[in-house]
Scaffold this motif. Sequence first.
Motif, PDB file in Angstrom:
ATOM      1  N   ALA A 125       6.704 -12.123  12.074  1.00 40.80           N
ATOM      2  CA  ALA A 125       5.379 -11.482  12.066  1.00 40.80           C
ATOM      3  C   ALA A 125       4.946 -10.914  10.718  1.00 40.80           C
ATOM      4  O   ALA A 125       3.878 -10.316  10.628  1.00 40.80           O
ATOM      5  CB  ALA A 125       5.352 -10.372  13.128  1.00 40.80           C
ATOM      6  N   SER A 126       5.736 -11.072   9.664  1.00 41.69           N
ATOM      7  CA  SER A 126       5.299 -10.557   8.351  1.00 41.69           C
ATOM      8  C   SER A 126       4.303 -11.532   7.728  1.00 41.69           C
ATOM      9  O   SER A 126       4.420 -12.743   7.901  1.00 41.69           O
ATOM     10  CB  SER A 126       6.497 -10.393   7.410  1.00 41.69           C
ATOM     11  N   ILE A 127       3.382 -10.985   6.960  1.00 38.10           N
ATOM     12  CA  ILE A 127       2.356 -11.835   6.340  1.00 38.10           C
ATOM     13  C   ILE A 127       2.943 -12.729   5.263  1.00 38.10           C
ATOM     14  O   ILE A 127       2.611 -13.900   5.140  1.00 38.10           O
ATOM     15  CB  ILE A 127       1.236 -10.968   5.707  1.00 38.10           C
ATOM     16  N   GLU A 182      -1.573  -7.009  -3.520  1.00 34.47           N
ATOM     17  CA  GLU A 182      -1.157  -7.248  -2.128  1.00 34.47           C
ATOM     18  C   GLU A 182      -1.381  -8.701  -1.769  1.00 34.47           C
ATOM     19  O   GLU A 182      -2.426  -9.273  -2.096  1.00 34.47           O
ATOM     20  CB  GLU A 182      -1.971  -6.346  -1.190  1.00 34.47           C
ATOM     21  N   PRO A 183      -0.424  -9.329  -1.088  1.00 29.48           N
ATOM     22  CA  PRO A 183      -0.599 -10.727  -0.682  1.00 29.48           C
ATOM     23  C   PRO A 183      -1.805 -10.904   0.235  1.00 29.48           C
ATOM     24  O   PRO A 183      -2.184  -9.993   0.977  1.00 29.48           O
ATOM     25  CB  PRO A 183       0.700 -11.033   0.069  1.00 29.48           C
ATOM     26  N   ARG A 184      -2.394 -12.089   0.144  1.00 33.87           N
ATOM     27  CA  ARG A 184      -3.527 -12.424   1.009  1.00 33.87           C
ATOM     28  C   ARG A 184      -3.013 -13.217   2.209  1.00 33.87           C
ATOM     29  O   ARG A 184      -2.016 -13.932   2.100  1.00 33.87           O
ATOM     30  CB  ARG A 184      -4.528 -13.304   0.270  1.00 33.87           C
ATOM     31  N   GLU A 186       9.874  -2.085  -2.148  1.00 34.04           N
ATOM     32  CA  GLU A 186       8.953  -3.076  -2.699  1.00 34.04           C
ATOM     33  C   GLU A 186       7.926  -3.598  -1.693  1.00 34.04           C
ATOM     34  O   GLU A 186       6.991  -4.293  -2.077  1.00 34.04           O
ATOM     35  CB  GLU A 186       9.741  -4.265  -3.275  1.00 34.04           C
ATOM     36  N   SER A 187       8.119  -3.305  -0.399  1.00 33.67           N
ATOM     37  CA  SER A 187       7.119  -3.718   0.590  1.00 33.67           C
ATOM     38  C   SER A 187       5.768  -3.125   0.199  1.00 33.67           C
ATOM     39  O   SER A 187       5.679  -1.940  -0.119  1.00 33.67           O
ATOM     40  CB  SER A 187       7.522  -3.193   1.973  1.00 33.67           C
ATOM     41  N   CYS A 188       4.728  -3.954   0.222  1.00 34.55           N
ATOM     42  CA  CYS A 188       3.413  -3.418  -0.163  1.00 34.55           C
ATOM     43  C   CYS A 188       2.819  -2.566   0.946  1.00 34.55           C
ATOM     44  O   CYS A 188       1.826  -1.885   0.737  1.00 34.55           O
ATOM     45  CB  CYS A 188       2.464  -4.553  -0.561  1.00 34.55           C
ATOM     46  N   GLY A 189       3.419  -2.638   2.134  1.00 38.40           N
ATOM     47  CA  GLY A 189       2.999  -1.767   3.219  1.00 38.40           C
ATOM     48  C   GLY A 189       1.800  -2.254   3.995  1.00 38.40           C
ATOM     49  O   GLY A 189       1.300  -1.577   4.893  1.00 38.40           O
ATOM     50  N   PRO A 234       5.266  -5.084  10.542  1.00 36.85           N
ATOM     51  CA  PRO A 234       6.638  -5.576  10.681  1.00 36.85           C
ATOM     52  C   PRO A 234       7.460  -5.381   9.414  1.00 36.85           C
ATOM     53  O   PRO A 234       8.642  -5.043   9.479  1.00 36.85           O
ATOM     54  CB  PRO A 234       6.454  -7.075  10.982  1.00 36.85           C
ATOM     55  N   CYS A 235       6.846  -5.579   8.274  1.00 33.91           N
ATOM     56  CA  CYS A 235       7.559  -5.428   7.007  1.00 33.91           C
ATOM     57  C   CYS A 235       7.663  -3.958   6.612  1.00 33.91           C
ATOM     58  O   CYS A 235       8.746  -3.476   6.260  1.00 33.91           O
ATOM     59  CB  CYS A 235       6.840  -6.237   5.924  1.00 33.91           C
ATOM     60  N   ARG A 236       6.550  -3.232   6.715  1.00 30.85           N
ATOM     61  CA  ARG A 236       6.563  -1.827   6.288  1.00 30.85           C
ATOM     62  C   ARG A 236       7.575  -1.007   7.096  1.00 30.85           C
ATOM     63  O   ARG A 236       8.383  -0.269   6.549  1.00 30.85           O
ATOM     64  CB  ARG A 236       5.158  -1.217   6.429  1.00 30.85           C
ATOM     65  N   VAL A 237       7.525  -1.183   8.408  1.00 32.43           N
ATOM     66  CA  VAL A 237       8.428  -0.412   9.271  1.00 32.43           C
ATOM     67  C   VAL A 237       9.803  -1.091   9.347  1.00 32.43           C
ATOM     68  O   VAL A 237      10.837  -0.424   9.335  1.00 32.43           O
ATOM     69  CB  VAL A 237       7.810  -0.256  10.680  1.00 32.43           C
TER      70      VAL A 237
END
Length: 573
Positions: A544-546, A344-346, A497-500, A504-507
């Motif tokens: 808003a995505s990391i 998962e990205p930091r 592929e979204s790490c969840g 904003p990215c997961r949904v």
Amino acid sequence: APQERRGRRDLLLPALRALQASRGWISYSALAAVCRELTMPLAEAYGVASFYELLATEPRPRRMIHLCDDVACTLKGAGMLAGRLQALLGHPEQGEGPLGWSLSPCLGQCERGPAALVGDRVWVGLTPEGLEDAVGAWMAGEEARAHAGGVGTHLGSLGEGTPLLLRRCGRVDPGSLEAYVEHGGYRGLRRALQLGPEATLAEVEASGLVGRGGAAFPTARKWASAAREPAPRYVVCNADESEPGSFKDRVLMEQDPFAVLEGLTLAALAVGAERGFIYVRGEYPESHRSLLRAAEQARAAGFLGERILESGFSFDVELRQGAGAYVCGEETALFNSIEGLRGEPRARPPYPAQVGLFGRPTVINNVETLAAVPAILERGGGWYASLGSGRSRGTKLLSVSGHVVRAGVYEVAFGTPLRTILEDLAGGVPGGGAVQAVLCGGAAGTFLGPDQLDTPLSLEALQAVGGTVGSGSLVVLDETVDLWAVVERIARFFRDESCGQCVPCRVGTQRQLEVVSAVRRAGGPVDDQALAMLNDLAQVMRDASICGLGQLAPNAVQSSLRLLGRSGGDERG
Ligand code: SF4
């Protein structure tokens, strides 16, 4: 020895890969045994094992055929092959025999697809008959005979200074260190050892080299930033080439592996690192073997290890393999993956140059970026900077696939128009057909229309038309293609592929897919309500995505709207 493995959490992923390879899945008891050996909690190890696509924590057939159904392979008939596999082996992921199958995102074999990953082999150039033969051989216990393909990769170049990165590919034996040295190899390192770290860094700065992985960050600035931090420092080669449509890093690793090693060694010299890692995506077993062989030879000949070429500089490298996770191409996710954590990205800051791998200052560069460095040291940064213009210096590798006569890897001087690349190098659309769209820069990139093909390939020019050089991939779609089906495949890719980790990215990727699918089911067009929803989602994901995955997930969808006669929510579309 067992004592040496205690607390070595970074050995977790290699251990899980070994279990997967020997048994076909990772059982509870096997996982528990690994945890005892590495002295780590079982729940955390399970979290890692269940993160990766190529690892299974439930029983499944010992060997899986991972059939690529991404954009380029689908254009070449992967759908028909999936039907054939279902007839032969039953529903995906459900077989109980020794052989099962599943669909897979891009395997990076786009120029010679349809392709499948089977254990540590890749089947390419698949036909229904070839696939049936290979499955038949496998079922008869003749695993070694079960292969398919043999399709070559077209290579070519155009423009001043080329071929540079491809100068040895296809011409020089990639498995021979002697041949590499005979054709200019390690001249850059010899010169750098005479120059010393500061002057080596100055050459790279003078070259104007920027990262070739997609972000185009100035390489020398990254190196200088890490070099200022306290030792120990690390250098890492990001060989997790997972962007759909991109395969040029694979070709470099398999056809000129010593250049990648030399580039990484030069990075280590410039920043003062004694240890490096190459993280190769799990779907590239041949690239891994190629680099492993090259590293062994380089070590035996004194190009890696203690006191390289009898200088005071010592450096060595370890290879790591991923296990199927697009997000691990994000540099901090890649560090986590090497460290034995979920990929998962930091959150940033801190940046890798300050706090990177194992919490230490780290330089991480893409394969193509590193492969360019030996020539810069050999011929001088000023020479390299004389190629190209603006921020786009040197030469660029492109992965060209889809509806072209000669899919392959092409090296061009920056400034070459896209149309020239597609027609003169790749031979244009087969049968004289017309281009409907070009997916430029992979799933995270943008669709360009036929009216944009005179755009020169450069960071600035593509940005000006709402595109991006990105990873340097061009997937050509002719007029027969259902563009919205391709857009839906890309939207599904990002959802999968979204790490969840962030909402904003997961949904957002899930909602984006739902809207695209609904429009496709209804037979289009994109009505005002759908358009407003897609634009809102794009804005939220970008703002808003990391990490880059969520921020870039709306690009292809947004840019397709222009081609479908609707305007996306921003000028980039
Ligand atoms: Fe994970 Fe997506 Fe957030 Fe990146 S943007 S950290 S992939 S959820």
